[in-house]
Design an enzyme around this catalytic site. Sequence first.
Site, PDB file in Angstrom:
ATOM      1  N   ARG A  96       0.627  -1.172  -0.154  1.00 49.35           N
ATOM      2  CA  ARG A  96      -0.164   0.026   0.078  1.00 49.35           C
ATOM      3  C   ARG A  96       1.369   0.655   0.121  1.00 49.35           C
ATOM      4  O   ARG A  96       0.567   2.715  -0.448  1.00 49.35           O
ATOM      5  CB  ARG A  96      -1.442  -0.172   1.139  1.00 49.35           C
ATOM      6  CG  ARG A  96      -1.845   1.488   1.105  1.00 49.35           C
ATOM      7  CD  ARG A  96      -2.724   1.238   2.518  1.00 49.35           C
ATOM      8  NE  ARG A  96      -3.297  -0.345   1.522  1.00 49.35           N
ATOM      9  CZ  ARG A  96      -4.355  -0.922   1.783  1.00 49.35           C
ATOM     10  NH1 ARG A  96      -4.707  -1.084   3.426  1.00 49.35           N
ATOM     11  NH2 ARG A  96      -5.532  -1.945   1.195  1.00 49.35           N
ATOM     12  N   ARG A 140     -24.122   1.496  -4.611  1.00 51.50           N
ATOM     13  CA  ARG A 140     -24.580   0.399  -4.147  1.00 51.50           C
ATOM     14  C   ARG A 140     -25.210   0.411  -2.608  1.00 51.50           C
ATOM     15  O   ARG A 140     -25.293   1.617  -2.132  1.00 51.50           O
ATOM     16  CB  ARG A 140     -23.130  -0.036  -4.395  1.00 51.50           C
ATOM     17  CG  ARG A 140     -21.854   0.609  -3.540  1.00 51.50           C
ATOM     18  CD  ARG A 140     -20.564  -0.329  -3.392  1.00 51.50           C
ATOM     19  NE  ARG A 140     -19.231  -0.284  -2.035  1.00 51.50           N
ATOM     20  CZ  ARG A 140     -17.949  -0.456  -2.534  1.00 51.50           C
ATOM     21  NH1 ARG A 140     -17.589  -1.316  -3.441  1.00 51.50           N
ATOM     22  NH2 ARG A 140     -17.659  -0.466  -1.428  1.00 51.50           N
ATOM     23  N   ARG A 174     -23.631   0.889   3.342  1.00 50.96           N
ATOM     24  CA  ARG A 174     -22.039   0.871   4.278  1.00 50.96           C
ATOM     25  C   ARG A 174     -21.865   1.728   4.409  1.00 50.96           C
ATOM     26  O   ARG A 174     -22.320   2.766   4.112  1.00 50.96           O
ATOM     27  CB  ARG A 174     -21.009   0.309   3.546  1.00 50.96           C
ATOM     28  CG  ARG A 174     -21.051  -1.222   3.842  1.00 50.96           C
ATOM     29  CD  ARG A 174     -20.246  -1.924   2.498  1.00 50.96           C
ATOM     30  NE  ARG A 174     -18.388  -1.034   2.664  1.00 50.96           N
ATOM     31  CZ  ARG A 174     -17.553  -1.434   1.865  1.00 50.96           C
ATOM     32  NH1 ARG A 174     -17.785  -2.992   1.629  1.00 50.96           N
ATOM     33  NH2 ARG A 174     -16.279  -1.349   2.469  1.00 50.96           N
ATOM     34  N   ARG A 185     -10.936   8.720   0.645  1.00 44.77           N
ATOM     35  CA  ARG A 185      -9.978   7.613   0.049  1.00 44.77           C
ATOM     36  C   ARG A 185      -9.177   7.691  -1.613  1.00 44.77           C
ATOM     37  O   ARG A 185      -8.291   7.205  -1.168  1.00 44.77           O
ATOM     38  CB  ARG A 185     -10.732   6.350   0.550  1.00 44.77           C
ATOM     39  CG  ARG A 185     -10.955   5.634   2.033  1.00 44.77           C
ATOM     40  CD  ARG A 185     -12.243   5.178   1.725  1.00 44.77           C
ATOM     41  NE  ARG A 185     -12.382   3.443   1.178  1.00 44.77           N
ATOM     42  CZ  ARG A 185     -13.081   2.939   0.594  1.00 44.77           C
ATOM     43  NH1 ARG A 185     -14.505   3.169   1.179  1.00 44.77           N
ATOM     44  NH2 ARG A 185     -13.392   1.296   0.196  1.00 44.77           N
TER      45      ARG A 185
END
Length: 228
Positions: A96, A140, A174, A185
């Site tokens: 990462r 979503r 979510r 992000r």
Amino acid sequence: MAEEHQQYRRIILMGPPGSGKGTQGAILSQKLGLHTYSAGELLREATQSGSREGLAIKKIIDKGNLVPAKYIVNRIKAKLMEPENLKGYILDGFPRTLQQAKVFERLQHKSFFKQNHLQVDLVLLLQVPDEYVLERILGRSSCATCGTLYHEKFKPTKVFGVCDVCGGKEFTKRADDTYETVVSRLRNYRSVTAPVIPYYEEKGLLVCVDGTGPIDVVSEKIRKIVGY
Ligand SMILES: [Zn+2]
């Protein structure tokens, strides 16, 4: 650049959040019969194991600090050295950071890795524009009753507002699928993870894939590159 007829079995999957890495990793795993490992999962497993290293990692996480690269790479190393992974592996979202990539690189020069041909042979980068990531993540939801996943554009229910599977009429999102979270992000990905891309490009391992479009179209492109 990688040649098309070659087969790759030690694969790093890269891409921004919402690029479909997880989905494509699962498909590759199944097709190739290889395990997919993500750093987050391995750290969770370590903290739950109660081992000395696991406890050290837990302390760091509980304090809200970043887990040093050596711990993460140690977890990955332990997995990759397991006999069942000698035929190959897939890493999802690892490395990462550039530092993780460099620590991992040193590991690959160790004799065990060389002797067992465990060195990474392909870094697949799923490329998707930010607008696409936002659309994909913000659209979503899942059925509150049975958990079936939907997307308002890419995978809508057959009847509006009614779950195809169980007929449920409540849907949940979510908590971290908000505009602000996704933007932050993406920003984090650009500053922390994106520098890993030129690192692998210089090593001649990087292949870019257009990650937009339906899942099966993307996985077909990946199939051709990976060779299976
Ligand atoms: Zn349902």
